[in-house]
Design an enzyme around this catalytic site. Sequence first.
Site, PDB file in Angstrom:
ATOM      1  N   CYS A  34      29.012  21.635  -8.598  1.00 22.84           N
ATOM      2  CA  CYS A  34      28.212  21.205  -7.363  1.00 22.84           C
ATOM      3  C   CYS A  34      26.458  21.323  -7.864  1.00 22.84           C
ATOM      4  CB  CYS A  34      28.405  22.178  -6.227  1.00 22.84           C
ATOM      5  SG  CYS A  34      27.531  21.582  -4.785  1.00 22.84           S
ATOM      6  N   ASN A  73      24.223  21.029  -5.653  1.00 25.24           N
ATOM      7  CA  ASN A  73      23.362  20.988  -4.625  1.00 25.24           C
ATOM      8  C   ASN A  73      22.986  22.146  -3.886  1.00 25.24           C
ATOM      9  OD1 ASN A  73      23.314  17.945  -4.856  1.00 25.24           O
ATOM     10  ND2 ASN A  73      25.139  17.772  -3.828  1.00 25.24           N
ATOM     11  N   LYS A 131      37.846  19.579   1.217  1.00 22.59           N
ATOM     12  CA  LYS A 131      36.479  20.008   0.832  1.00 22.59           C
ATOM     13  C   LYS A 131      36.337  21.133   0.087  1.00 22.59           C
ATOM     14  CE  LYS A 131      31.688  19.977   1.074  1.00 22.59           C
ATOM     15  NZ  LYS A 131      31.164  19.154  -0.096  1.00 22.59           N
TER      16      LYS A 131
END
Length: 310
Positions: free
Chosen positions: A129, A131, A45
Site C-alpha cells: 500500500c 498511501n 478491502k
Amino acid sequence: MSTLSTRFLGHSFASPLMNASGVYCLDVTELKALESSASGSLITKSCTLEARSGNPEPRYIATPLGSINSMGLPNRGYQYYLDYAKSFDYQRKPLFMSVAGLSLADNLKMIAAIRDAALPAIVELNLSCPNVPGKPQIAYDFSAMDQMLAAVTREYTQPFGVKMPPYFDFAHFDEAAAILNRYPTVAFVTCINSIGNALVIDTETESVVIKPKDGFGGIGGDYVLPTALANVNAFYRRCPDKLVIGCGGVKTGEQVFQHLLAGASLVQVGTALQEEGEGIFARLNTELSIIMARKGYSSVESVRGKLKTL
Ligand code: SIN
C-alpha cells in the site's frame, strides 16, 4: 467450446475474474453486489487491526487514462471482514481476504484470528500500500519483506498470497522473487498494486487533483497495463512453484487475455470496475470467451503463460 471455469489452490472458479482489493469491497453492501455479479470470486478491502476512516477527500479521481488514489486504507477493521467471511456462502464462489496490517504485530494478530476461524477464505497479504503517510511499502524494503514473511509463515501454515507493488528493474524482480521463493506457503503473487506516488496535475486549476500527500497517489488503469503485464510475466518466470494473479489496466477481455498469456491464473479488475460497476464482469467474461474461441483456446489454463518471445 472454450470454458472460463478454472481451479486455483484447490478451489473452483466459474471465471478467472475478480475485483482488486479496494474496489467494491469496503462493506457488506458492496461485497454482496460482487457476490451477485458474474465475477469468479471476490476479495475484501485490505483490513487493519482497527477500523480506519482513511485519508481526507478527494482521495480518488478518475482521469482519461485511468485513476489516481490515495485512500489510506479506509476499512471497517479486520473483525468486520472476518465476520463477513464466516457468514459467506462458499458454494457460490471463492472468497479472498486482504490483510494490510500497519505493523508486523498487527499482521500476526489478524492472521492468527483468520487461521483460528478455519475458513476456506484465501488470504492475500498486502505488502504494497503506497498511501499511508509514514508507512513505506514493505515490498520495497527487501529485508522488512523477508522478516514479515518469515514471521507470517510461522504463524500461518496454510497457502496464502502476497500483493506486490510494481518493480521496474530486473535486479529487483530477481531479489523479490528470491525472497518469495524461500517461502513455499506463499502460494501466489498478485502483481501489481497501483504505481505509487504519481502526480496528476489539472492544467486549468494549476492544482493537484487529490488532497492527501500534496496530491501524490497510486495510479491505475491504462497508465499501468504494460507495467502490470511485465510484473506478472517476471514473477511467472521466476516463481515456477507459485501462481500469479494479474492486476492492472484491465478494462477489456483482450486485456484479460494478455494477463493470462503473461502467466496470470486469475485476473483482478480495479479502476475499470470502479468506473463501470459490477456489470463489467459479465462483459469481460463474454469478451474473453470470444477471444479464446477465436484463437482456439479451450480453457484458461491453456492460455496461461503462452506468451511468445521474438
Ligand atoms: C488504499 O487504501 O490506500 C489503497 C490500498 C492499496 O493500494 O494497497
